[in-house]
Design a protein around this motif. Structure first.
Motif, PDB file in Angstrom:
ATOM      1  N   ARG A   1       0.831  -1.204   0.000  1.00  0.00           N
ATOM      2  CA  ARG A   1       0.000   0.000   0.000  1.00  0.00           C
ATOM      3  C   ARG A   1       0.870   1.260   0.000  1.00  0.00           C
ATOM      4  O   ARG A   1       0.593   2.211  -0.740  1.00  0.00           O
ATOM      5  CB  ARG A   1      -0.914   0.002   1.218  1.00  0.00           C
ATOM      6  CG  ARG A   1      -1.859   1.201   1.267  1.00  0.00           C
ATOM      7  CD  ARG A   1      -2.815   1.140   2.444  1.00  0.00           C
ATOM      8  NE  ARG A   1      -2.194   0.802   3.712  1.00  0.00           N
ATOM      9  CZ  ARG A   1      -1.651   1.704   4.551  1.00  0.00           C
ATOM     10  NH1 ARG A   1      -1.671   2.981   4.262  1.00  0.00           N
ATOM     11  NH2 ARG A   1      -1.122   1.314   5.686  1.00  0.00           N
ATOM     12  N   MET A   2       1.926   1.262   0.782  1.00  0.00           N
ATOM     13  CA  MET A   2       2.804   2.430   0.839  1.00  0.00           C
ATOM     14  C   MET A   2       3.527   2.643  -0.484  1.00  0.00           C
ATOM     15  O   MET A   2       3.679   3.775  -0.944  1.00  0.00           O
ATOM     16  CB  MET A   2       3.808   2.270   1.977  1.00  0.00           C
ATOM     17  CG  MET A   2       3.180   2.399   3.343  1.00  0.00           C
ATOM     18  SD  MET A   2       4.325   2.058   4.672  1.00  0.00           S
ATOM     19  CE  MET A   2       5.412   3.453   4.526  1.00  0.00           C
ATOM     20  N   ILE A   3       3.956   1.569  -1.120  1.00  0.00           N
ATOM     21  CA  ILE A   3       4.640   1.695  -2.408  1.00  0.00           C
ATOM     22  C   ILE A   3       3.656   2.169  -3.477  1.00  0.00           C
ATOM     23  O   ILE A   3       4.005   2.989  -4.325  1.00  0.00           O
ATOM     24  CB  ILE A   3       5.305   0.364  -2.797  1.00  0.00           C
ATOM     25  CG1 ILE A   3       6.482   0.098  -1.861  1.00  0.00           C
ATOM     26  CG2 ILE A   3       5.770   0.376  -4.241  1.00  0.00           C
ATOM     27  CD1 ILE A   3       7.104  -1.263  -2.008  1.00  0.00           C
ATOM     28  N   LYS A   4       2.404   1.692  -3.423  1.00  0.00           N
ATOM     29  CA  LYS A   4       1.401   2.095  -4.402  1.00  0.00           C
ATOM     30  C   LYS A   4       1.077   3.589  -4.280  1.00  0.00           C
ATOM     31  O   LYS A   4       0.798   4.248  -5.271  1.00  0.00           O
ATOM     32  CB  LYS A   4       0.122   1.276  -4.213  1.00  0.00           C
ATOM     33  CG  LYS A   4      -0.862   1.461  -5.352  1.00  0.00           C
ATOM     34  CD  LYS A   4      -2.235   0.820  -5.127  1.00  0.00           C
ATOM     35  CE  LYS A   4      -2.214  -0.540  -4.536  1.00  0.00           C
ATOM     36  NZ  LYS A   4      -3.567  -1.112  -4.384  1.00  0.00           N
ATOM     37  N   GLU A   5       1.117   4.139  -3.063  1.00  0.00           N
ATOM     38  CA  GLU A   5       0.835   5.560  -2.873  1.00  0.00           C
ATOM     39  C   GLU A   5       1.865   6.437  -3.580  1.00  0.00           C
ATOM     40  O   GLU A   5       1.538   7.520  -4.037  1.00  0.00           O
ATOM     41  CB  GLU A   5       0.824   5.898  -1.382  1.00  0.00           C
ATOM     42  CG  GLU A   5      -0.386   5.390  -0.646  1.00  0.00           C
ATOM     43  CD  GLU A   5      -0.303   5.659   0.849  1.00  0.00           C
ATOM     44  OE1 GLU A   5       0.726   6.200   1.309  1.00  0.00           O
ATOM     45  OE2 GLU A   5      -1.261   5.333   1.551  1.00  0.00           O
ATOM     46  N   GLY A   6       3.096   5.991  -3.648  1.00  0.00           N
ATOM     47  CA  GLY A   6       4.129   6.697  -4.380  1.00  0.00           C
ATOM     48  C   GLY A   6       4.725   7.906  -3.682  1.00  0.00           C
ATOM     49  O   GLY A   6       5.517   8.618  -4.263  1.00  0.00           O
ATOM     50  N   LYS A   7       4.376   8.166  -2.440  1.00  0.00           N
ATOM     51  CA  LYS A   7       4.905   9.318  -1.726  1.00  0.00           C
ATOM     52  C   LYS A   7       6.026   8.926  -0.770  1.00  0.00           C
ATOM     53  O   LYS A   7       6.340   9.658   0.149  1.00  0.00           O
ATOM     54  CB  LYS A   7       3.792   9.977  -0.917  1.00  0.00           C
ATOM     55  CG  LYS A   7       2.603  10.412  -1.722  1.00  0.00           C
ATOM     56  CD  LYS A   7       1.512  10.922  -0.815  1.00  0.00           C
ATOM     57  CE  LYS A   7       0.212  11.050  -1.579  1.00  0.00           C
ATOM     58  NZ  LYS A   7      -0.912  11.332  -0.711  1.00  0.00           N
TER      59      LYS A   7
ATOM     60  N   LEU B   1      11.890   5.889   1.654  1.00  0.00           N
ATOM     61  CA  LEU B   1      11.910   4.569   2.277  1.00  0.00           C
ATOM     62  C   LEU B   1      12.916   3.633   1.624  1.00  0.00           C
ATOM     63  O   LEU B   1      13.602   2.875   2.309  1.00  0.00           O
ATOM     64  CB  LEU B   1      10.526   3.923   2.214  1.00  0.00           C
ATOM     65  CG  LEU B   1       9.460   4.533   3.098  1.00  0.00           C
ATOM     66  CD1 LEU B   1       8.139   3.820   2.883  1.00  0.00           C
ATOM     67  CD2 LEU B   1       9.861   4.473   4.546  1.00  0.00           C
ATOM     68  N   LEU B   2      12.993   3.673   0.314  1.00  0.00           N
ATOM     69  CA  LEU B   2      13.880   2.774  -0.408  1.00  0.00           C
ATOM     70  C   LEU B   2      15.181   3.491  -0.726  1.00  0.00           C
ATOM     71  O   LEU B   2      15.226   4.704  -0.854  1.00  0.00           O
ATOM     72  CB  LEU B   2      13.211   2.286  -1.695  1.00  0.00           C
ATOM     73  CG  LEU B   2      11.888   1.549  -1.516  1.00  0.00           C
ATOM     74  CD1 LEU B   2      11.282   1.225  -2.869  1.00  0.00           C
ATOM     75  CD2 LEU B   2      12.080   0.296  -0.704  1.00  0.00           C
ATOM     76  N   GLY B   3      16.255   2.737  -0.866  1.00  0.00           N
ATOM     77  CA  GLY B   3      17.542   3.317  -1.221  1.00  0.00           C
ATOM     78  C   GLY B   3      18.505   3.298  -0.053  1.00  0.00           C
ATOM     79  O   GLY B   3      18.249   2.726   1.005  1.00  0.00           O
ATOM     80  N   GLU B   4      19.608   3.937  -0.251  1.00  0.00           N
ATOM     81  CA  GLU B   4      20.679   3.935   0.743  1.00  0.00           C
ATOM     82  C   GLU B   4      20.370   4.927   1.864  1.00  0.00           C
ATOM     83  O   GLU B   4      19.970   6.064   1.622  1.00  0.00           O
ATOM     84  CB  GLU B   4      22.000   4.319   0.070  1.00  0.00           C
ATOM     85  CG  GLU B   4      23.186   4.178   0.985  1.00  0.00           C
ATOM     86  CD  GLU B   4      24.495   4.434   0.257  1.00  0.00           C
ATOM     87  OE1 GLU B   4      25.414   4.936   0.916  1.00  0.00           O
ATOM     88  OE2 GLU B   4      24.577   4.130  -0.942  1.00  0.00           O
TER      89      GLU B   4
END
Length: 85
Positions: A53-59, A63-66
């Motif tokens: 759900r959080m990834i689908k929101e796109g905001k 969260l991801l990455g270094e």
């Protein structure tokens, strides 16, 4: 921890309530066993559902990455490409 708390609670309730220990212990033991069997699967599916759900929101670019985390006297500092928290 929760199954252990259930078992300790059964002991306390038997002493405080004056109820026979096995009469209280067996239901709490069954609940503890069910917790151990089913809770990990529920928690895993809950985390997957919320992550999707959080990834689908796109905001959630931060969260991801270094990430770089620094522990200091004031607290924990998290730095990434989007900024610092």
């Amino acid at each position: 921890m929760t199954p252990i708390i259930f078992i300790i609670l059964s002991f306390v309730l038997s002493k405080v309530g004056g109820i026979h220990f096995l009469g209280v212990f067996i239901p709490f033991l069954v609940v503890s066993i069910l917790w151990i069997i089913f809770y990990p699967k529920y928690f895993y599916s809950y985390m997957i559902r919320n992550t999707k759900r959080m990834i689908k929101e796109g905001k959630n670019d931060g969260l991801l990455g270094e990430h770089q985390m620094i522990l200091s006297e004031e607290g924990i500092i998290d730095s990434n490409s989007n900024g610092e928290t």
